[in-house]
Design a protein around this motif. Structure first.
Motif, PDB file in Angstrom:
ATOM      1  N   UNK A 425       0.811  -1.226   0.000  1.00 39.73           N
ATOM      2  CA  UNK A 425       0.000   0.000   0.000  1.00 39.73           C
ATOM      3  C   UNK A 425       0.839   1.269   0.000  1.00 39.73           C
ATOM      4  N   UNK A 426       2.115   1.178   0.344  1.00 35.62           N
ATOM      5  CA  UNK A 426       2.947   2.385   0.351  1.00 35.62           C
ATOM      6  C   UNK A 426       3.090   3.038  -1.031  1.00 35.62           C
ATOM      7  N   UNK A 427       3.240   2.275  -2.113  1.00 34.10           N
ATOM      8  CA  UNK A 427       3.270   2.942  -3.428  1.00 34.10           C
ATOM      9  C   UNK A 427       1.983   3.717  -3.716  1.00 34.10           C
ATOM     10  N   UNK A 428       0.834   3.192  -3.274  1.00 33.67           N
ATOM     11  CA  UNK A 428      -0.445   3.887  -3.481  1.00 33.67           C
ATOM     12  C   UNK A 428      -0.448   5.173  -2.667  1.00 33.67           C
ATOM     13  N   UNK A 429       0.062   5.070  -1.447  1.00 32.11           N
ATOM     14  CA  UNK A 429       0.129   6.260  -0.580  1.00 32.11           C
ATOM     15  C   UNK A 429       0.956   7.348  -1.245  1.00 32.11           C
ATOM     16  N   UNK A 430       2.107   6.971  -1.791  1.00 35.25           N
ATOM     17  CA  UNK A 430       2.971   7.935  -2.477  1.00 35.25           C
ATOM     18  C   UNK A 430       2.284   8.527  -3.700  1.00 35.25           C
ATOM     19  N   UNK A 431       1.599   7.675  -4.455  1.00 35.18           N
ATOM     20  CA  UNK A 431       0.894   8.136  -5.661  1.00 35.18           C
ATOM     21  C   UNK A 431      -0.172   9.159  -5.298  1.00 35.18           C
ATOM     22  N   UNK A 432      -0.963   8.872  -4.273  1.00 31.00           N
ATOM     23  CA  UNK A 432      -2.049   9.777  -3.904  1.00 31.00           C
ATOM     24  C   UNK A 432      -1.531  11.044  -3.226  1.00 31.00           C
ATOM     25  N   UNK A 433      -0.378  10.956  -2.580  1.00 31.85           N
ATOM     26  CA  UNK A 433       0.192  12.152  -1.951  1.00 31.85           C
ATOM     27  C   UNK A 433       0.708  13.122  -3.003  1.00 31.85           C
ATOM     28  N   UNK A 434       1.374  12.619  -4.034  1.00 36.35           N
ATOM     29  CA  UNK A 434       2.063  13.503  -4.982  1.00 36.35           C
ATOM     30  C   UNK A 434       1.419  13.571  -6.367  1.00 36.35           C
ATOM     31  N   UNK A 435       0.605  12.604  -6.719  1.00 35.75           N
ATOM     32  CA  UNK A 435       0.036  12.577  -8.073  1.00 35.75           C
ATOM     33  C   UNK A 435      -1.474  12.345  -8.031  1.00 35.75           C
ATOM     34  N   UNK A 436      -2.115  12.906  -7.040  1.00 37.63           N
ATOM     35  CA  UNK A 436      -3.548  12.700  -6.867  1.00 37.63           C
ATOM     36  C   UNK A 436      -4.337  13.209  -8.084  1.00 37.63           C
ATOM     37  N   UNK A 437      -3.866  14.342  -8.609  1.00 42.34           N
ATOM     38  CA  UNK A 437      -4.585  14.947  -9.750  1.00 42.34           C
ATOM     39  C   UNK A 437      -4.618  13.975 -10.938  1.00 42.34           C
ATOM     40  N   UNK A 438      -3.459  13.310 -11.186  1.00 41.55           N
ATOM     41  CA  UNK A 438      -3.393  12.369 -12.318  1.00 41.55           C
ATOM     42  C   UNK A 438      -4.377  11.231 -12.124  1.00 41.55           C
ATOM     43  N   UNK A 439      -4.563  10.815 -10.862  1.00 43.21           N
ATOM     44  CA  UNK A 439      -5.512   9.732 -10.567  1.00 43.21           C
ATOM     45  C   UNK A 439      -6.935  10.238 -10.790  1.00 43.21           C
TER      46      UNK A 439
END
Lengths: 445, 227
Positions: A425-439
């Motif tokens: 889950x840590x990669x998801x955490x990093x993705x949502x912290x820094x690239x939330x807009x892209x998601x």
């Protein structure tokens, strides 16, 4: 003043300005301070070649200094486990029980499976005598009767190389009965894995070594109390143990002179992805990420400004965006400060052509495949994370799916028997912290 | 009833290897198995590594030995291994089903394993996979009609700095490009084993643009004075 400057043993490049400032530059390690002197296999990897480069010198004298001295030196050097967890090695060694009637074992973790990591492979192929000597010295310090090197099953050539190195060491009476003439008997055996990332976890590795499925044990008890076959065991990474003979030979203060406080020493970094020259290189700890990539890996494809993100320590570490990569140092503390982690020092570089959401989704697929299935949060959680990420990548994800994904991070993190759940889950955490807009751009609502 | 179950299971099979294994267990042929004379020497060598009361530790190495001998692990090999290490067959079965390297069914003459994890994908593993699929006319998990090649997708093989990586019959082919993989497959089709390792101008994971470290052989360094 100039003469005392020239006598300094530490290996960083000293710019003239450093004479006048107190700022320390990290990342200019000279070859004469590198531990892994045959990293690329250009030179003779046999016992003879290794001895020429300094291995197996004064090993008997190191042993005669005693166990307490060896453990104290390793503690003073500040070396932390190079397999990903970064636990202080000397402290881990001191956990072995004293006066226990059970035999003790040293187990070497060569199950190099963390995506992005390819450093231990180079040691097994090209500098295996460092590992063999390290096993003897660590084994002696731990009071171990023998050592098992657990090598991932896919590494057939590496297993052969290590077995040759061990056979040569036996022939030269460096290990076995009366190793190096020290009076200490020590054996080393190679044991293959069979394709399971989870066996990189120390208790899963022990279970696998015992012939079982690689399902981790609940800790406590920790391996020094109850390990291989129920006996005191210390599990250490290949790079950690292979560094020990040089540390003991050249001095803990020499090793301690590299890197920042609590982050000492040298490290083999694996640099992959969108760089011009992906490579493996040994450099000083606390080197700036940008310096490391530009000096040794030829820079980011298309220039530094083409950088999108970097995963700094292997797939289990949260991703860092470019603005953090501009200044972050490659050590445990600075990466933790920036909500990531040092891991195995496996740097995966992604440029602006990368679909970051798809890339992290690929990692989710990996963790779902590798979960051992023992505990519910990981077994179910990794499958859910994968399917939600796949849905988002395909453009079918909803705001509700994103909320569920976020809740999965909390549900899984810290609630699993081993760290694979956290790693998933840590990669998801990093993705949502820094690239939330892209998601969010991929969602249909 | 059994065939109905088999069909139901086959319909619901997912891409997870464990599910494929579960269905294949019903299909395993019960062929007689014994290790060859040469391999029995290896069996003794393997058993000697562990304490005599801990023979079960030899299960994984013995499964590897059986697979190297037969190309896969027949059920009868697991029964033989169980008798060698003196444990229930179910124990060997359980271990066998956990690990991805062990194969329950015969495969093609050459097994192609392509890594599609992140570092390899970033360096073009998708193009390599498409090239292999186009050349051989098979998808992941399938075997060519002439039984020459089986194609499998695998996770990270631990050679990320020389990605993309394709493992064929256990040999690592690194820095692979479309033209080099086509040439490698042509060689294997003729049962010629091409040179493994990097398929580029570098020998290993040194920077391809030129080494930045260890350009000359370092010499032994000064040892501390108190040794």
């Amino acid at each position: 003043m100039l003469s005392s400057f020239l006598k300094q043993p530490i290996g960083q490049e000293r710019l003239l300005s450093s004479l006048f400032t107190t700022k320390r530059f990290y990342g200019g390690l000279n070859d004469n301070n590198r531990i892994f002197t045959n990293l690329y296999g250009d030179f003779d990897s046999s016992v003879t070649g290794a001895m020429k480069r300094g291995d197996w010198q004064q090993t008997k004298n190191i042993i005669s200094k005693g166990k307490e001295w060896i453990i104290s030196e390793i503690k003073k050097s500040g070396i932390r486990g190079r397999g990903g967890a970064g636990f202080p090695t000397g402290l881990k060694w001191s956990f072995m029980p004293k006066n226990d009637p059970r035999p003790s074992y040293l187990v070497i973790n060569a199950d190099e499976g963390e995506p992005g990591t390819c450093k231990d492979r180079q040691i097994l192929l090209n500098d295996p005598q460092k590992l063999v000597e390290g096993c003897l010295l660590a084994g002696y310090a731990l009071g171990a009767k023998s050592s098992y090197v657990y090598v991932r099953g896919e590494f057939k050539k590496e297993i052969e190389s290590l077995q040759n190195a061990i056979d040569q060491a036996y022939e030269h009476n460096l290990i076995g009965k009366n190793a190096c003439g020290s009076g200490y008997d020590f054996d080393i055996h190679v044991h293959p894995g069979a394709g399971a990332y989870v066996c990189g976890e120390e208790t899963a590795l022990i279970e696998s070594l015992e012939g079982s499925t690689g399902k981790p044990r609940i800790k406590p008890p920790f391996p020094p109390q109850f390990g291989l076959w129920g006996c005191p065991t210390n599990v250490n990474n290949v790079e950690t143990i292979s560094s020990c003979p040089t540390i003991l030979r050249r001095g803990s203060s020499w090793y301690n002179s590299f890197g920042r406080k609590n982050n000492h020493g040298t490290k083999i970094f694996s640099i992959s992805g969108h760089v011009n020259n992906p490579c493996v290189v040994e450099e000083e700890m606390s080197v700036p990420l940008k310096t490391l990539i530009e000096k040794h890996a030829g820079g980011v494809r298309g220039g530094w400004d083409n950088l999108l993100a970097v995963i700094p320590g292997g797939s289990s570490c949260p991703v860092l965006p470019k603005n953090i990569c501009d200044n972050v140092l490659m050590d445990y503390d600075d990466l933790e400060k920036n909500n990531s982690s040092f891991g195995t020092g496996a740097i995966i570089v992604m440029d602006k052509s990368t679909d970051i959401v798809k890339s992290i989704a690929r990692l989710s697929k990996f963790y779902a495949h590798e979960s051992c299935g023992q505990c519910t949060p990981c077994r179910e959680g990794t499958i859910w994370v994968k399917s939600l990420m796949d849905k988002i990548v395909e453009g079918k994800g909803t705001k509700k799916d994103l909320k569920l994904l976020e809740s999965l991070i909390t549900a899984v993190k810290g609630n699993t028997i081993c760290a694979l759940g956290d790693a998933a889950v840590l990669p998801i955490e990093g993705l949502l912290r820094h690239f939330r807009k892209e998601v969010e751009l991929r969602l249909i609502d | 009833m059994l065939s109905l179950c088999q069909n139901k299971i086959k319909q619901s099979v997912s891409t997870k290897l464990s599910c494929r294994l579960f269905t294949s267990l019903f299909e395993m042929e019960k062929l007689p198995f014994d290790f060859t004379q040469d391999n029995y020497e290896k069996v003794d060598n393997i058993l000697s590594k562990y304490p005599s009361e801990q023979k079960r530790s030899a299960i994984i190495p013995l499964l590897h030995l059986a697979q190297d001998q037969e190309g896969y692990v027949p059920e009868s090999a697991m029964m033989k291994i169980a008798s060698i290490v003196a444990c229930p067959v179910s124990k060997v079965f359980e271990t066998f089903t956990f690990y991805t390297m062990f194969r329950p069914k015969p495969v093609g003459d050459h097994v192609i394993e392509i890594c599609t994890n992140l570092s390899c994908t970033l360096r073009g593993a998708d193009q390599i996979l498409n090239a292999i699929q186009d050349k051989l006319g098979i998808r992941i998990g399938e075997t060519t009609k002439d039984n020459k090649f089986t194609l499998l997708e695998v996770e990270c093989q631990g050679a990320c700095a020389t990605a993309p990586v394709v493992v064929i019959d256990g040999n690592y082919y690194e820095d692979v490009e479309v033209k080099s993989i086509n040439s490698i497959l042509r060689d294997f089709a003729r049962d010629v084993v091409p040179k493994s390792g990097t398929q580029s101008k570098r020998n290993g994971p040194e920077p391809i643009g030129g080494k930045t470290t260890l350009k000359t052989e370092p010499w032994a360094q000064k040892i501390r004075e108190d040794l």
